[in-house]
Scaffold this motif. Structure first.
Motif: not given
Length: 388
Positions: A281-300
């Protein structure tokens, strides 16, 4: 359940419930998060999801998804990810199953109509309404309103998509009651639930779009993620017709997204140095997520789906009809609250904005079919377009 990681949520360390429950331990061996999951499943609001829009409004076809089947699919993906990461599967499942309970009839079209109806009265947001439903409107217990869910479940439902610096009124009321620390990130279980939702609807909406004939595989192959999956499926099953491969492409995409998320999240957790759920909760960022490449694919993929499915002319016509239904219902009930059912009429507030919010609560709980039925009863006839 596998052994929990140090940063997993633990029921024995829960911050508890708003209301004490003497004798709860005598009702069986379930822990706090298991009870939360079961309370969601047994709720009236959860059952109503079987007749609420996912993509297609009031679908006649038995094979199309609705909010209920979508929520179950999200829970299955969420449990898989939680198990791989050593997180609490029961809390993850409770969050996945409950995340869409606040959706009104007709999906986002219905939400937009209620948001407009409550303009100047606090607006409407389905996430805030999920908390309002589970904390106030559902009343199965004799001494208090709501399902009396644990703090961790309420927190996860409130901010599974991240911190909320400016909550709308319903979420602000939930925060005032439960002190949900809206400025921080939620548990990893909640973060998993949010991404499991994305994975489920990204892929299952493709399946429904193909089934409805609004999408073709040739169109979809303009999306690199889909094109790679299609090439792999076509190479592995060269002797089969295209229609036999649709499910294989969707399954492979779900697998690719899940595997990417697990690998990326494992790396983020290791790099962050978190050792507890409080550290998360104190990490200041989301720790669960896609890699940059997959995040770009998912946005497309999302951009393609908005352009070709969600904003398809047939879908836009259905959304316009849904807007008309919700708008008509709200105006009719506001002009003559005597039209409300008795159990809603006797609790009608005298003043604004509470009066309008009460009417919106009633409408938001409706299923697609019930909303159309009530419209015809209190407003008048309506012709619905194809795809409704």
């Amino acid at each position: 359940m596998t052994a929990l990681a140090p940063w997993a949520s633990r029921p024995e360390r829960s911050r508890g419930r708003l209301h004490a429950e003497p004798g709860a331990a005598e009702r069986g061996p379930r822990d706090a998060f298991q009870r939360d999951r079961d309370r969601v499943i047994h709720s009236i609001s959860f059952r109503r999801l079987r007749h609420k829009t996912q993509v297609f409004m009031a679908p006649d076809g038995d094979h199309f998804r609705v909010r209920l089947t979508h929520s179950i699919e999200v829970a299955q993906i969420g449990r898989t990810i939680a198990r791989a990461l050593g997180l609490n599967e029961d809390l993850t499942e409770a969050l996945c199953l409950a995340h869409d309970i606040g959706h009104p009839p007709f999906g986002h079209a219905g939400e937009a109509a209620l948001e407009r109806a409550l303009a100047g009265k606090g607006g409407f947001d389905h996430n805030g309404h999920t908390l309002r439903t589970l904390m106030t409107l559902e009343s199965p217990y004799p001494r208090y309103a709501g399902l009396n869910l644990t703090w961790e479940t309420l927190e996860g439902l409130a901010k599974h998509n991240g911190p909320i610096p400016a909550p709308e009124w319903a979420l602000a009321e939930a925060d005032a009651a439960a002190r949900l620390e809206l400025g921080s990130y939620a548990s990893l279980e909640a973060q998993v639930a949010a991404l499991a939702d994305d994975i489920a609807y990204d892929n299952h909406d493709i399946d429904d779009g193909l089934r409805a004939g609004l999408l073709t595989i040739n169109q979809l192959c303009d999306v690199p993620l889909v094109a790679r999956g299609w090439a792999s499926a076509r190479g592995a099953f060269a002797d089969l017709g295209d229609d036999r491969l649709h499910g294989e492409v969707i399954r492979s995409q779900i697998g690719a997204m899940v595997n990417d998320l697990i690998a990326e999240t494992t790396g983020r957790i290791a790099a962050s140095g978190v050792r507890s759920v409080d550290d998360v909760r104190a990490a200041g960022r989301a720790l669960v997520g896609f890699s940059d490449a997959m995040a770009a694919d998912e946005r497309q993929l999302k951009a393609f789906m908005y352009a070709n499915l969600y904003h398809h002319p047939r879908q836009l016509a259905a959304a316009a009809a849904a807007d008309h239904v919700i708008d008509g219902l709200f105006m009719a009930y506001h002009a003559d609250p005597a039209l409300l059912p008795e159990e809603w009429r006797v609790r009608l507030p005298d003043a604004e904005p509470q009066l309008s919010r009460h009417i919106a609560d009633f409408i938001a709980g409706m299923t697609d079919r019930y909303a159309v039925s009530r419209y015809r009863e209190v407003v008048g006839p309506i012709d619905l377009p194809e795809g409704f």
